[in-house]
Design a protein around this motif. Structure first.
Motif, PDB file in Angstrom:
ATOM      1  N   UNK A  48       0.841  -1.191   0.000  1.00  0.00           N
ATOM      2  CA  UNK A  48       0.000   0.000   0.000  1.00  0.00           C
ATOM      3  C   UNK A  48       0.880   1.247   0.000  1.00  0.00           C
ATOM      4  N   UNK A  49       0.429   2.297  -0.674  1.00  0.00           N
ATOM      5  CA  UNK A  49       1.222   3.523  -0.676  1.00  0.00           C
ATOM      6  C   UNK A  49       1.218   4.182   0.706  1.00  0.00           C
ATOM      7  N   UNK A  50       2.277   4.893   1.004  1.00  0.00           N
ATOM      8  CA  UNK A  50       2.358   5.686   2.225  1.00  0.00           C
ATOM      9  C   UNK A  50       1.488   6.917   2.030  1.00  0.00           C
ATOM     10  N   UNK A  51       0.615   7.193   2.994  1.00  0.00           N
ATOM     11  CA  UNK A  51      -0.304   8.326   2.924  1.00  0.00           C
ATOM     12  C   UNK A  51       0.117   9.372   3.949  1.00  0.00           C
ATOM     13  N   UNK A  52       0.226  10.611   3.531  1.00  0.00           N
ATOM     14  CA  UNK A  52       0.461  11.728   4.448  1.00  0.00           C
ATOM     15  C   UNK A  52      -0.832  12.521   4.530  1.00  0.00           C
ATOM     16  N   UNK A  53      -1.400  12.631   5.721  1.00  0.00           N
ATOM     17  CA  UNK A  53      -2.595  13.441   5.938  1.00  0.00           C
ATOM     18  C   UNK A  53      -2.129  14.729   6.605  1.00  0.00           C
ATOM     19  N   UNK A  54      -2.379  15.852   5.933  1.00  0.00           N
ATOM     20  CA  UNK A  54      -1.963  17.136   6.489  1.00  0.00           C
ATOM     21  C   UNK A  54      -3.188  17.916   6.955  1.00  0.00           C
ATOM     22  N   UNK A  55      -3.045  18.549   8.129  1.00  0.00           N
ATOM     23  CA  UNK A  55      -4.157  19.284   8.731  1.00  0.00           C
ATOM     24  C   UNK A  55      -3.648  20.665   9.157  1.00  0.00           C
ATOM     25  N   UNK A  56      -3.978  21.712   8.391  1.00  0.00           N
ATOM     26  CA  UNK A  56      -3.632  23.063   8.823  1.00  0.00           C
ATOM     27  C   UNK A  56      -4.680  23.535   9.828  1.00  0.00           C
ATOM     28  N   UNK A  57      -4.263  24.283  10.844  1.00  0.00           N
ATOM     29  CA  UNK A  57      -5.216  24.744  11.852  1.00  0.00           C
ATOM     30  C   UNK A  57      -4.878  26.155  12.320  1.00  0.00           C
ATOM     31  N   UNK A  58      -5.911  26.952  12.492  1.00  0.00           N
ATOM     32  CA  UNK A  58      -5.767  28.282  13.082  1.00  0.00           C
ATOM     33  C   UNK A  58      -6.993  28.538  13.947  1.00  0.00           C
ATOM     34  N   UNK A  59      -6.773  28.780  15.225  1.00  0.00           N
ATOM     35  CA  UNK A  59      -7.850  29.008  16.198  1.00  0.00           C
ATOM     36  C   UNK A  59      -8.892  27.885  16.139  1.00  0.00           C
ATOM     37  N   UNK A  82       0.961   8.806   7.745  1.00  0.00           N
ATOM     38  CA  UNK A  82       1.694   9.852   8.450  1.00  0.00           C
ATOM     39  C   UNK A  82       0.713  11.014   8.641  1.00  0.00           C
ATOM     40  N   UNK A  83       0.598  11.507   9.876  1.00  0.00           N
ATOM     41  CA  UNK A  83      -0.303  12.619  10.155  1.00  0.00           C
ATOM     42  C   UNK A  83       0.536  13.825  10.568  1.00  0.00           C
ATOM     43  N   UNK A  84       0.339  14.925   9.864  1.00  0.00           N
ATOM     44  CA  UNK A  84       1.047  16.171  10.162  1.00  0.00           C
ATOM     45  C   UNK A  84       0.013  17.257  10.443  1.00  0.00           C
ATOM     46  N   UNK A  85       0.155  17.932  11.583  1.00  0.00           N
ATOM     47  CA  UNK A  85      -0.767  18.999  11.960  1.00  0.00           C
ATOM     48  C   UNK A  85       0.049  20.256  12.218  1.00  0.00           C
ATOM     49  N   UNK A  86      -0.391  21.376  11.653  1.00  0.00           N
ATOM     50  CA  UNK A  86       0.314  22.640  11.851  1.00  0.00           C
ATOM     51  C   UNK A  86      -0.623  23.675  12.453  1.00  0.00           C
ATOM     52  N   UNK A  87      -0.135  24.342  13.496  1.00  0.00           N
ATOM     53  CA  UNK A  87      -0.842  25.465  14.085  1.00  0.00           C
ATOM     54  C   UNK A  87      -0.272  26.732  13.471  1.00  0.00           C
ATOM     55  N   UNK A  88      -1.129  27.497  12.820  1.00  0.00           N
ATOM     56  CA  UNK A  88      -0.709  28.718  12.135  1.00  0.00           C
ATOM     57  C   UNK A  88      -0.934  29.942  13.025  1.00  0.00           C
ATOM     58  N   UNK A  89      -0.158  30.044  14.105  1.00  0.00           N
ATOM     59  CA  UNK A  89      -0.195  31.229  14.958  1.00  0.00           C
ATOM     60  C   UNK A  89      -1.509  31.455  15.671  1.00  0.00           C
ATOM     61  N   UNK A  90      -2.141  30.406  16.128  1.00  0.00           N
ATOM     62  CA  UNK A  90      -3.431  30.535  16.810  1.00  0.00           C
ATOM     63  C   UNK A  90      -3.305  31.349  18.090  1.00  0.00           C
TER      64      UNK A  90
END
Length: 146
Positions: A48-59, A82-90
């Motif tokens: 199976x292919x490697x899946x990257x789930x990206x989640x941008x978040x602000x407030x 792979x799960x990546x979550x980014x907080x954009x200066x909340x």
């Protein structure tokens, strides 16, 4: 000149990046997929292919934990996601909520200054290591079999 599907997707995404609303529709339209599910057929013995789930978040303090839990519950081999979550200066507790998941295999990116959704998405895509990158927002729902 022969263009690969990835070249078409990249070009469509680049053209649509000025509009957060239009980008997914333009990309899917380039593939002729608007309104139709995207399916992937994998041979039984294929990896199976490697899946990257990206989640941008602000407030997103009120919704980000549920979003990460929902993503962790996807019906896909955990070693292939792979799960990546980014907080954009909340300005709320989004960063604290995200950091709680670092011990569960979630890669966390935080920054104090807000640079905007697309800058955050681009940063997440650069950090992603999967064969397939899927972007989702805290307000979107992913079914376990997505």
């Amino acid at each position: 000149m022969i263009l690969e599907t990835s070249d078409i997707i990249l070009a469509a995404s680049a053209l649509a990046s000025a509009s957060a609303f239009a980008a997914p529709y333009v990309t899917l339209a380039a593939l002729g997929r608007v309104g139709r599910p995207i399916s992937l057929t994998i041979e039984e013995d294929a990896e199976l292919p490697m899946i990257s789930v990206i989640i941008p978040a602000h407030d997103e303090e009120a919704r980000v934990a549920a979003k990460i839990e929902e993503t962790l519950a996807l019906d896909y081999p955990r070693d292939r996601v792979e799960i990546l979550v980014a907080d954009d200066g909340s300005r709320d507790g989004t960063s604290s909520e995200i950091i709680r998941f670092a011990g569960r295999g979630v890669r966390v990116l935080t920054r104090r200054d807000q640079r905007g959704k697309w800058a955050t998405v681009h940063e997440l895509v650069r950090a992603a290591q999967g064969d397939v990158v899927v972007m989702t927002d805290c307000g979107a729902t992913l079914a376990p079999q997505s």
